[in-house]
Design a protein around this motif. Structure first.
Motif, PDB file in Angstrom:
ATOM      1  N   GLY A 149       0.809  -1.214   0.000  1.00 56.96           N
ATOM      2  CA  GLY A 149       0.000   0.000   0.000  1.00 56.96           C
ATOM      3  C   GLY A 149       0.838   1.258   0.000  1.00 56.96           C
ATOM      4  O   GLY A 149       0.361   2.330   0.402  1.00 56.96           O
ATOM      5  N   LEU A 150       2.080   1.152  -0.462  1.00 56.53           N
ATOM      6  CA  LEU A 150       2.977   2.300  -0.568  1.00 56.53           C
ATOM      7  C   LEU A 150       3.170   2.617  -2.047  1.00 56.53           C
ATOM      8  O   LEU A 150       3.322   1.710  -2.862  1.00 56.53           O
ATOM      9  CB  LEU A 150       4.334   1.989   0.076  1.00 56.53           C
ATOM     10  CG  LEU A 150       4.302   1.495   1.527  1.00 56.53           C
ATOM     11  CD1 LEU A 150       5.707   1.140   1.994  1.00 56.53           C
ATOM     12  CD2 LEU A 150       3.673   2.532   2.448  1.00 56.53           C
ATOM     13  N   VAL A 151       3.169   3.896  -2.385  1.00 50.97           N
ATOM     14  CA  VAL A 151       3.288   4.278  -3.791  1.00 50.97           C
ATOM     15  C   VAL A 151       4.402   5.304  -3.956  1.00 50.97           C
ATOM     16  O   VAL A 151       4.754   6.026  -3.024  1.00 50.97           O
ATOM     17  CB  VAL A 151       1.962   4.859  -4.336  1.00 50.97           C
ATOM     18  CG1 VAL A 151       0.870   3.812  -4.299  1.00 50.97           C
ATOM     19  CG2 VAL A 151       1.534   6.090  -3.538  1.00 50.97           C
ATOM     20  N   TYR A 152       4.951   5.340  -5.162  1.00 52.18           N
ATOM     21  CA  TYR A 152       5.936   6.365  -5.487  1.00 52.18           C
ATOM     22  C   TYR A 152       5.894   6.654  -6.974  1.00 52.18           C
ATOM     23  O   TYR A 152       5.434   5.833  -7.773  1.00 52.18           O
ATOM     24  CB  TYR A 152       7.342   5.941  -5.052  1.00 52.18           C
ATOM     25  CG  TYR A 152       7.976   4.829  -5.857  1.00 52.18           C
ATOM     26  CD1 TYR A 152       8.814   5.105  -6.942  1.00 52.18           C
ATOM     27  CD2 TYR A 152       7.765   3.489  -5.528  1.00 52.18           C
ATOM     28  CE1 TYR A 152       9.411   4.087  -7.667  1.00 52.18           C
ATOM     29  CE2 TYR A 152       8.360   2.467  -6.242  1.00 52.18           C
ATOM     30  CZ  TYR A 152       9.185   2.769  -7.316  1.00 52.18           C
ATOM     31  OH  TYR A 152       9.782   1.761  -8.043  1.00 52.18           O
ATOM     32  N   ALA A 153       6.371   7.839  -7.346  1.00 53.95           N
ATOM     33  CA  ALA A 153       6.396   8.241  -8.750  1.00 53.95           C
ATOM     34  C   ALA A 153       7.463   9.301  -8.943  1.00 53.95           C
ATOM     35  O   ALA A 153       7.645  10.181  -8.098  1.00 53.95           O
ATOM     36  CB  ALA A 153       5.038   8.791  -9.181  1.00 53.95           C
ATOM     37  N   MET A 154       8.180   9.199 -10.058  1.00 58.49           N
ATOM     38  CA  MET A 154       9.165  10.210 -10.404  1.00 58.49           C
ATOM     39  C   MET A 154       8.433  11.459 -10.884  1.00 58.49           C
ATOM     40  O   MET A 154       7.599  11.392 -11.788  1.00 58.49           O
ATOM     41  CB  MET A 154      10.104   9.700 -11.500  1.00 58.49           C
ATOM     42  CG  MET A 154      10.785   8.385 -11.166  1.00 58.49           C
ATOM     43  SD  MET A 154      11.778   8.498  -9.665  1.00 58.49           S
ATOM     44  CE  MET A 154      12.213   6.787  -9.396  1.00 58.49           C
ATOM     45  N   VAL A 172       5.174   0.516   7.520  1.00 56.85           N
ATOM     46  CA  VAL A 172       4.577  -0.815   7.543  1.00 56.85           C
ATOM     47  C   VAL A 172       5.308  -1.679   8.562  1.00 56.85           C
ATOM     48  O   VAL A 172       6.542  -1.652   8.652  1.00 56.85           O
ATOM     49  CB  VAL A 172       4.643  -1.464   6.144  1.00 56.85           C
ATOM     50  CG1 VAL A 172       4.192  -2.916   6.190  1.00 56.85           C
ATOM     51  CG2 VAL A 172       3.786  -0.675   5.160  1.00 56.85           C
ATOM     52  N   LEU A 173       4.544  -2.444   9.333  1.00 57.10           N
ATOM     53  CA  LEU A 173       5.113  -3.383  10.297  1.00 57.10           C
ATOM     54  C   LEU A 173       4.957  -4.798   9.758  1.00 57.10           C
ATOM     55  O   LEU A 173       3.845  -5.242   9.464  1.00 57.10           O
ATOM     56  CB  LEU A 173       4.411  -3.260  11.652  1.00 57.10           C
ATOM     57  CG  LEU A 173       4.941  -4.169  12.771  1.00 57.10           C
ATOM     58  CD1 LEU A 173       6.365  -3.769  13.169  1.00 57.10           C
ATOM     59  CD2 LEU A 173       4.017  -4.118  13.993  1.00 57.10           C
ATOM     60  N   LEU A 174       6.095  -5.490   9.620  1.00 53.23           N
ATOM     61  CA  LEU A 174       6.113  -6.871   9.147  1.00 53.23           C
ATOM     62  C   LEU A 174       6.442  -7.797  10.310  1.00 53.23           C
ATOM     63  O   LEU A 174       7.252  -7.456  11.180  1.00 53.23           O
ATOM     64  CB  LEU A 174       7.162  -7.049   8.043  1.00 53.23           C
ATOM     65  CG  LEU A 174       7.100  -6.060   6.873  1.00 53.23           C
ATOM     66  CD1 LEU A 174       8.262  -6.306   5.918  1.00 53.23           C
ATOM     67  CD2 LEU A 174       5.776  -6.175   6.134  1.00 53.23           C
ATOM     68  N   ASP A 175       5.840  -8.981  10.316  1.00 51.08           N
ATOM     69  CA  ASP A 175       6.078  -9.916  11.414  1.00 51.08           C
ATOM     70  C   ASP A 175       7.287 -10.811  11.120  1.00 51.08           C
ATOM     71  O   ASP A 175       7.888 -10.727  10.038  1.00 51.08           O
ATOM     72  CB  ASP A 175       4.811 -10.727  11.709  1.00 51.08           C
ATOM     73  CG  ASP A 175       4.429 -11.691  10.591  1.00 51.08           C
ATOM     74  OD1 ASP A 175       5.280 -12.023   9.743  1.00 51.08           O
ATOM     75  OD2 ASP A 175       3.264 -12.133  10.577  1.00 51.08           O
ATOM     76  N   PRO A 176       7.688 -11.661  12.069  1.00 52.19           N
ATOM     77  CA  PRO A 176       8.880 -12.494  11.868  1.00 52.19           C
ATOM     78  C   PRO A 176       8.751 -13.535  10.759  1.00 52.19           C
ATOM     79  O   PRO A 176       9.737 -14.207  10.433  1.00 52.19           O
ATOM     80  CB  PRO A 176       9.065 -13.168  13.236  1.00 52.19           C
ATOM     81  CG  PRO A 176       8.456 -12.218  14.207  1.00 52.19           C
ATOM     82  CD  PRO A 176       7.251 -11.685  13.492  1.00 52.19           C
ATOM     83  N   ASN A 177       7.569 -13.670  10.188  1.00 50.59           N
ATOM     84  CA  ASN A 177       7.402 -14.518   9.009  1.00 50.59           C
ATOM     85  C   ASN A 177       7.507 -13.712   7.718  1.00 50.59           C
ATOM     86  O   ASN A 177       7.300 -14.253   6.627  1.00 50.59           O
ATOM     87  CB  ASN A 177       6.050 -15.238   9.058  1.00 50.59           C
ATOM     88  CG  ASN A 177       5.976 -16.241  10.186  1.00 50.59           C
ATOM     89  OD1 ASN A 177       6.915 -17.005  10.415  1.00 50.59           O
ATOM     90  ND2 ASN A 177       4.865 -16.245  10.913  1.00 50.59           N
ATOM     91  N   GLY A 178       7.804 -12.419   7.852  1.00 52.49           N
ATOM     92  CA  GLY A 178       7.940 -11.566   6.679  1.00 52.49           C
ATOM     93  C   GLY A 178       6.615 -11.184   6.060  1.00 52.49           C
ATOM     94  O   GLY A 178       6.545 -10.902   4.859  1.00 52.49           O
ATOM     95  N   GLN A 179       5.560 -11.131   6.874  1.00 48.34           N
ATOM     96  CA  GLN A 179       4.237 -10.781   6.377  1.00 48.34           C
ATOM     97  C   GLN A 179       3.732  -9.503   7.040  1.00 48.34           C
ATOM     98  O   GLN A 179       4.106  -9.181   8.163  1.00 48.34           O
ATOM     99  CB  GLN A 179       3.258 -11.930   6.622  1.00 48.34           C
ATOM    100  CG  GLN A 179       3.652 -13.212   5.895  1.00 48.34           C
ATOM    101  CD  GLN A 179       2.580 -14.279   5.987  1.00 48.34           C
ATOM    102  OE1 GLN A 179       1.882 -14.392   6.990  1.00 48.34           O
ATOM    103  NE2 GLN A 179       2.437 -15.068   4.938  1.00 48.34           N
ATOM    104  N   MET A 180       2.865  -8.797   6.329  1.00 52.80           N
ATOM    105  CA  MET A 180       2.339  -7.526   6.827  1.00 52.80           C
ATOM    106  C   MET A 180       1.374  -7.751   7.980  1.00 52.80           C
ATOM    107  O   MET A 180       0.449  -8.546   7.882  1.00 52.80           O
ATOM    108  CB  MET A 180       1.601  -6.782   5.707  1.00 52.80           C
ATOM    109  CG  MET A 180       2.479  -6.220   4.627  1.00 52.80           C
ATOM    110  SD  MET A 180       1.477  -5.352   3.382  1.00 52.80           S
ATOM    111  CE  MET A 180       0.737  -4.052   4.373  1.00 52.80           C
TER     112      MET A 180
END
Length: 214
Positions: A149-154, A172-180
């Motif tokens: 849910g993060l966006v960027y644009a030049m 964003v916080l990710l858990d120890p399984n690498g998931q949001m």
């Protein structure tokens, strides 16, 4: 004024603001915390990705395993959101580490053309030697950031070195399984740089970590 001097000013301002909040916390009775972050329950998986960190080492989904990861999107030439966020995180990182010892702080650069490993190393270690800076080709960055849910644009053409990058200010916080597990939205106050509230991070991350997944 060099970028070191500009960032130094930001650090001092952020330290003053956060110091005031800590003083308030010490004299106030803190109520039970209500989580206002966007929660993902069950957690949301990430696509497979391969980036490079500031040491030139591969940074993949496996690099997230065993850690709670607080992540945000930026770039080292950013004039406002990034240095302000990094300065605030520098101030509260020790307390967050006390709460969650396995926490790691990661900045994903959306500007791989200019943000070499050497520049990322210089930038993130200026704030804290434990911070991690990563980047990669846009074909790796786009699916990953969009999933979070993060966006960027030049904003301008990238054939010169004077372009800017518009990007999300959320974390964003990710858990120890690498998931949001959660996404923290920035505060939008007229006349100030939009950044995530450090008070919210300190109050809510331990609560989120303790929540069951699912």
């Amino acid at each position: 004024m060099t970028w070191y001097m500009r960032i130094g000013v930001v650090v001092l301002l952020a330290a003053a603001a956060i110091g005031g909040w800590f003083s308030y916390q010490q004299i106030s009775k803190v109520p039970e915390v209500a989580v206002t972050a966007d929660l993902f329950s069950p957690s949301r998986s990430l696509p497979a990705f391969t980036l490079r960190d500031q040491q030139g080492s591969m940074f993949t989904n496996a690099s997230l395993k065993g850690h709670w990861t607080l992540l945000f999107l930026g770039y080292t030439f950013c004039p406002d959101i990034c240095p302000t966020t990094m300065a605030k995180m520098t101030q509260v990182y020790p307390q967050l580490k006390q709460q969650i010892p396995e926490l790691q702080m990661v900045m994903i650069s959306a500007d791989p053309k200019r943000d070499s490993a050497e520049r990322l190393a210089e930038y993130v270690t200026y704030f804290n030697p434990e911070f991690i800076g990563v980047s990669g080709e846009h074909k790796e960055l786009f699916p990953l950031t969009q999933r979070m849910g993060l966006v960027y644009a030049m904003v301008d053409a990238t054939d010169s070195d004077s372009y800017t990058v518009d990007h999300s200010a959320s974390m964003v916080l990710l858990d120890p399984n690498g998931q949001m597990r959660a996404r923290f939205r920035p505060e939008s106050t007229p006349g100030s740089v939009p950044t995530v509230s450090t008070a919210q991070l300190i109050d809510e991350i331990p609560v989120i970590v303790a929540l069951p997944n699912g």
